[in-house]
Design an enzyme around this catalytic site. Structure first.
Site, PDB file in Angstrom:
ATOM      1  N   ASP A 205      -4.175  -9.946   7.061  1.00  0.00           N
ATOM      2  CA  ASP A 205      -2.735 -10.126   6.908  1.00  0.00           C
ATOM      3  C   ASP A 205      -2.480 -10.714   5.526  1.00  0.00           C
ATOM      4  O   ASP A 205      -3.419 -10.881   4.724  1.00  0.00           O
ATOM      5  CB  ASP A 205      -2.165 -11.024   8.000  1.00  0.00           C
ATOM      6  N   HIS A 278       1.881  -6.094   4.988  1.00  0.00           N
ATOM      7  CA  HIS A 278       1.075  -7.304   5.200  1.00  0.00           C
ATOM      8  C   HIS A 278      -0.248  -7.219   4.436  1.00  0.00           C
ATOM      9  O   HIS A 278      -1.315  -7.479   4.985  1.00  0.00           O
ATOM     10  CB  HIS A 278       0.838  -7.524   6.695  1.00  0.00           C
ATOM     11  N   GLU A 342       6.490  -3.976   9.981  1.00  0.00           N
ATOM     12  CA  GLU A 342       7.152  -4.795   8.968  1.00  0.00           C
ATOM     13  C   GLU A 342       6.731  -4.423   7.540  1.00  0.00           C
ATOM     14  O   GLU A 342       6.310  -5.256   6.754  1.00  0.00           O
ATOM     15  CB  GLU A 342       6.862  -6.277   9.234  1.00  0.00           C
TER      16      GLU A 342
END
Length: 772
Positions: A205, A278, A342
């Site tokens: 991440d 990410h 995302e």
């Protein structure tokens, strides 16, 4: 009075002792008590038998052909911890004091299923497959009873059991905070005990890359570390950091050891390598993989970042394919999780390489570019006989053939994927995210936000009612997610995970018709010693007092208190003092006629259990009065009616207490009817401002007064809201005769460029309309 209370406590203790003796005698000499058959997850069917099977040094475990000795290791460890010795294992059936294990797919017809019969002379366990035998042994572990004289036995019973879903999972993020291999092994033991069969390991991440990739050593020396870490919650400003370098990674040998350990317990480990978003940590080491060449920085705080893998650069795919080659060699799982969530499109929109890719591939936009990215990775994994699984954003621009969807933003993504005949794992944030607060008590340790008590997890139904019976077949299971931004220690993580994960285990295994919250909570209590035996720091606050505030006919708030504890009394006070056994016993909803602090505690057997509940009430002219809203509140910030706007309770800065009304992109306008024309000298409300949570102050807030509900005159206007948190507006005005109070707050609208969530709708959060 005191002597009566003392006599009452003595009587309670005496009754408890008699009850214990009675249950013990029932267990040892007659028919086993149903309460002793406390298994989690609840089996398909369980019948109480007679007597009990005693485990002693002469007990033999008989393995019939096909049963693997490895399945016994876990069970033997538990027996030894209780009895102090291991049981003899033999392939020969002796016929007396035997635990017989076999595999018969006809007798136990469902995968992972088993049949278990316990009599005083024999325990017969038949599994459909090796997993079925293993899960039957986990049930036996939970049934083991140790008497006061250290006699180890299993109550007589007959059980038929098999899972509802094939996928029963727990996700663990180790990028934000990582945990030693020993802790992960311990948690895998608990997963196995409660028949969870998948460990989803979130390895990369923005805040750290945690898996060794030998081809790219900078992932270990650079990407695995961040310069410092955020202190406190990300919503708080100004941000503070600890100034300490943080990081580390799991070697490939570490990962192989966890895979091996999990496999012995019939748990599949699915690795997650995040892409295309990410990616901050990876880009810090290899900046050529980003759209603008950097420099980049491994993130020091939590959120969504614009810098992602460049989708127009073939070096990106070469890098990821080589990473996946090494990951595949470690993890034999059918699925590889590629994230896909995302991913901002900001950099792609201005990147020449990405725009060229869109043109060359005849794509419509950046959303289809994401689909191209996911499909290219999927095809590569298919060439290696693996499949992709990803968060529901992998649907953007079109869902890749054969992809499995994890529906986290809600149920909508899972519903859409199932209707397209794609497999789905349900993991909706508001039901199964264990980084949410499990209690509204202000002493709870820091958490991401939200409110998810154990009872709410248990109430979740993984198969949406809107799906047809045919489409419902694509719902393969359910998973709880553990995001560790605010879990920096093993103890904190365990406190957040357990026992809420046991509710998830029952969702995954037990049929909807066979679930009962009161019964489940009783079984959780019985299982607490097992969690202690595993040295798990579980939360004991799942029986805490909760409330609901209702309005009486004369507009006085009434507080209804409840707890899931079946045997506890609720005692309360209204003066802010700590409740004692002498305090009032809750029987009917409590009237709140004046400002006060209501406190309540649970008592069992005259002793206080759990932490005290507390709620502050501020009574004013608008308290309990009817409110009309012009626009409906949205999402998780919609209490379902307007009562919370005038119930005398103000929402907290955790915004998880069902007090706040939220408006996504729309304005707030409300009218309070005071009932009669009367003098008004103060108007007020609360506005919640946390830009990092997309919660914005209004462009303008205006209060109006009216006598007839038609002709309104403004009496107060405010445009500045300086507090990062709760802005408490309390405005004294010249005394004005009025019956109706109108409040209007203008939503910020679209979040400005450069701010978190730029381009999306701003939230406007309002609570408690105050008039005096």
């Amino acid at each position: 009075m005191q002597s009566k209370l003392k006599s009452k406590r003595t009587l309670i203790k005496l009754v408890s002792k008699v009850l214990f003796v009675f249950l013990s005698s029932q267990y040892c000499f007659g028919q086993a008590s149903k309460s002793l058959l406390s298994v989690i997850p609840q089996p398909v069917s369980i019948t109480v038998g007679s007597g009990s099977f005693t485990i002693n040094r002469s007990t033999v475990i008989n393995l019939q052909p096909g049963v693997n000795r490895q399945s016994l290791v876990f069970f033997q460890r538990y027996v030894e911890s209780y009895a102090g010795y291991s049981l003899t294992v033999s392939n020969a059936f002796s016929g007396k004091n035997v635990i017989s294990l076999r595999i018969d797919s006809n007798l136990a017809a469902q995968k992972e299923g088993y049949r278990l019969t316990v009599t005083p002379q024999l325990i017969e366990l038949t599994g459909h497959d090796e997993a079925g035998v293993f899960y039957g042994l986990q049930t036996l572990i939970q049934l083991i009873h140790v008497s006061t004289n250290k006699m180890v036995s299993v109550p007589g019973c007959s059980i038929t059991d098999y899972p509802r879903f094939s996928y029963r999972g727990m996700h663990l993020d180790v990028s934000r905070n990582m945990f030693p291999v020993s802790a992960i092994k311990k948690w895998i033991d608990v997963l196995a005990l409660y028949k969870i069969n998948t460990f989803h390991w979130h390895l990369t991440d923005d805040q750290g890359w945690r898996i060794e990739i030998k081809r790219f050593p900078k992932l270990q020396t650079i990407s695995a570390y961040r310069d410092e870490t955020l202190i406190g919650h990300k919503k708080e400003l100004p941000r503070q950091f600890d100034g300490k370098r943080y990081g580390g990674y799991y070697t490939q040998e570490d990962a192989r050891e966890i895979v091996r350990y999990a496999k012995e317990r019939h748990i599949t480990v699915i690795p997650e390598i995040e892409m295309p978003g990410h990616a901050s940590a990876a880009l810090t080491a290899y900046p050529n993989l980003g759209c603008n060449g950097g420099p980049y920085q491994t993130a020091k705080f939590w959120g969504i970042f614009d810098d992602v893998f460049c989708a127009g650069n073939d070096d990106t795919f070469n890098f990821l394919e080589q990473v996946l080659d090494e990951v595949i060699a470690i993890f034999p799982s059918e699925y590889i999780h590629i994230g896909g969530d995302e991913c901002p499109k900001t950099r792609w929109k201005s990147c020449p390489k990405c725009q060229k890719r869109i043109s060359d591939q005849h794509l419509k936009d950046e959303h289809e570019l994401q689909s191209y990215f996911i499909q290219r990775i999927s095809n590569y994994l298919l060439s290696k006989n693996r499949k992709i699984i990803g968060w529901d954003e992998i649907r953007e621009g079109g869902l890749t053939t054969g992809a499995t969807v994890m529906s986290w933003t809600g149920e909508e993504g899972g519903i859409a994927a199932a209707r397209l005949k794609h497999d789905v794992v349900m993991t909706p944030e508001k039901y199964v995210y264990l980084d949410y607060y499990q209690s509204l008590n202000p002493n709870e340790p820091l958490a991401a936000g939200g409110y998810l008590p154990l009872s709410k997890i248990y109430s979740y139904e993984p198969v949406p009612a809107v799906l047809s019976s045919e489409d419902a077949k694509y719902i393969k299971g359910v998973q709880a997610n553990v995001w560790t931004e605010y879990m920096s220690t093993i103890e904190h993580a365990e406190y957040m995970i357990f026992p809420r994960l046991l509710a998830l285990a029952e969702l995954g295994w037990t049929s909807k018709a066979n679930r009962s919250l009161p019964d489940f909570l009783k079984r959780v209590r019985v299982n607490e010693p097992l969690l202690k035996k595993l040295a798990v720091n579980y939360s004991t606050n799942y029986d805490e007092i909760t409330d609901s505030i209702i309005q009486s006919p004369n507009n006085i708030p009434l507080v209804k208190l409840q707890s899931t504890s079946p045997n506890a009394e609720i005692h309360y006070t209204l003066d802010g003092s700590e409740p004692a056994i002498e305090s009032a016993i809750y029987q009917i909803p409590v009237k709140i006629a004046e400002s006060c602090i209501l406190k309540a505690s649970l008592f069992e057997g005259g002793l206080k259990v759990q932490r005290a509940y507390q709620r502050q009430f501020v009574i004013h002219k608008a308290t309990g009065k009817p409110v009309k809203l012009k626009y409906e509140a949205s999402g998780n910030f919609n209490p379902g009616n307007t009562l919370a706007l005038t119930n005398g309770v103000s929402g907290t800065n955790r915004y998880n207490d069902s007090q706040w009304y939220g408006f996504s992109g729309s304005d707030f306008e409300a009218v309070v009817d005071l009932g009669t024309i009367q003098p008004v000298t103060l108007v007020g409300t609360n506005i919640l401002k946390y830009h990092w949570q997309k919660m914005w102050e209004p462009s303008e807030l205006v209060f109006y007064l009216s006598q007839d509900g038609k002709d309104y005159k403004p009496v107060y206007r405010q445009k500045e809201f300086p507090v990062n948190g709760i802005n408490k507006i309390r405005s004294t005005i010249p005394a004005t005769e009025a019956r109706f109070v109108k409040v209007r707050a203008v939503n910020k609208g679209i979040i400005p460029e450069g701010e978190y969530g730029a381009g999306g709708k701003a939230w406007l959060l309002v609570d408690e309309l105050i008039v005096n």
